[in-house]
Motif scaffolding. Structure first.
Motif, mmCIF file in Angstrom:
data_model
loop_
_atom_site.group_PDB
_atom_site.id
_atom_site.type_symbol
_atom_site.label_atom_id
_atom_site.label_comp_id
_atom_site.label_asym_id
_atom_site.label_seq_id
_atom_site.Cartn_x
_atom_site.Cartn_y
_atom_site.Cartn_z
ATOM 1 N N ARG A 21 0.839 -1.202 0.000
ATOM 2 C CA ARG A 21 0.000 0.000 0.000
ATOM 3 C C ARG A 21 0.873 1.251 0.000
ATOM 4 O O ARG A 21 0.630 2.199 -0.750
ATOM 5 C CB ARG A 21 -0.916 -0.016 1.231
ATOM 6 C CG ARG A 21 -1.828 1.175 1.372
ATOM 7 C CD ARG A 21 -3.034 1.156 0.442
ATOM 8 N NE ARG A 21 -2.657 1.606 -0.896
ATOM 9 C CZ ARG A 21 -3.346 1.434 -2.001
ATOM 10 N NH1 ARG A 21 -4.496 0.846 -1.997
ATOM 11 N NH2 ARG A 21 -2.920 1.846 -3.163
ATOM 12 N N SER A 22 1.898 1.260 0.825
ATOM 13 C CA SER A 22 2.781 2.413 0.934
ATOM 14 C C SER A 22 3.531 2.681 -0.370
ATOM 15 O O SER A 22 3.620 3.836 -0.831
ATOM 16 C CB SER A 22 3.772 2.174 2.077
ATOM 17 O OG SER A 22 4.721 3.198 2.133
ATOM 18 N N ASP A 25 1.014 3.930 -3.033
ATOM 19 C CA ASP A 25 0.658 5.330 -2.774
ATOM 20 C C ASP A 25 1.819 6.265 -3.107
ATOM 21 O O ASP A 25 1.628 7.328 -3.702
ATOM 22 C CB ASP A 25 0.246 5.521 -1.311
ATOM 23 C CG ASP A 25 -1.090 4.889 -0.975
ATOM 24 O OD1 ASP A 25 -1.840 4.499 -1.907
ATOM 25 O OD2 ASP A 25 -1.377 4.754 0.234
ATOM 26 N N GLY A 26 3.035 5.862 -2.724
ATOM 27 C CA GLY A 26 4.204 6.699 -2.986
ATOM 28 C C GLY A 26 4.460 6.895 -4.465
ATOM 29 O O GLY A 26 4.767 8.005 -4.915
ATOM 30 N N ARG A 88 10.708 5.362 3.232
ATOM 31 C CA ARG A 88 9.878 5.493 4.439
ATOM 32 C C ARG A 88 8.971 4.280 4.606
ATOM 33 O O ARG A 88 8.792 3.776 5.713
ATOM 34 C CB ARG A 88 9.044 6.768 4.375
ATOM 35 C CG ARG A 88 9.851 8.007 4.624
ATOM 36 C CD ARG A 88 8.984 9.247 4.575
ATOM 37 N NE ARG A 88 9.799 10.442 4.773
ATOM 38 C CZ ARG A 88 9.445 11.649 4.401
ATOM 39 N NH1 ARG A 88 8.273 11.844 3.798
ATOM 40 N NH2 ARG A 88 10.233 12.676 4.617
ATOM 41 N N GLY A 89 8.390 3.819 3.496
ATOM 42 C CA GLY A 89 7.518 2.654 3.555
ATOM 43 C C GLY A 89 8.245 1.405 4.018
ATOM 44 O O GLY A 89 7.737 0.634 4.839
ATOM 45 N N SER A 92 9.118 1.614 7.764
ATOM 46 C CA SER A 92 7.939 1.362 8.587
ATOM 47 C C SER A 92 7.542 -0.112 8.579
ATOM 48 O O SER A 92 7.296 -0.700 9.627
ATOM 49 C CB SER A 92 6.774 2.226 8.083
ATOM 50 O OG SER A 92 5.608 1.938 8.807
#
Length: 122
Positions: A21-22, A25-26, A88-89, A92
């Motif tokens: 998902r990250s 989205d990115g 960042r994804g 995390s």
């Protein structure tokens, strides 16, 4: 396209789903694409399939994570925005610091990509 190869240690599906998902989205934000164009491939790398700085085994050195982004050529600003979002994804989802994450952009010309036997340049 873009297609993303994630070379990383095996993690539970929930964490891979969060990364999917990250990353999606990115890339939508950075590249201006829609979700239906983004595909991820998770390629698990076991600790005994990894070495860094001449040292074999992730148990000793920790394991870096590599994302290979196959996409049409983008501007440096777009790649920078994508690199920030993807790093960042990964941090995390995998609980690693940013210096353990590498994002490689493998840009393609439209004439080098085919879907359903048609070049993207056609």
């Amino acid at each position: 396209m873009p297609y993303v190869e994630v070379l990383a240690p095996q993690v539970p599906n929930q964490r891979k789903a969060a990364l999917a998902r990250s990353v999606t989205d990115g890339l939508m934000s950075a590249f201006g694409v829609t979700a239906d164009t983004v595909t991820l491939y998770f390629l698990p790398v076991a600790p005994d399939d990894y070495a860094h700085a001449g040292t074999f085994g992730a148990q000793v050195t920790g394991q870096r994570i590599l994302l290979k982004v196959h996409a049409f050529r983008r501007s440096e600003a777009e790649r920078r925005a994508a690199a920030i979002a993807l790093t960042r994804g990964v941090c995390s989802a995998y609980g690693v610091p940013g210096d353990d994450v590498a994002v490689y952009f493998l840009d393609r010309d439209r004439s080098e990509v085919s879907h359903d036997s048609k070049l993207a340049s056609d």
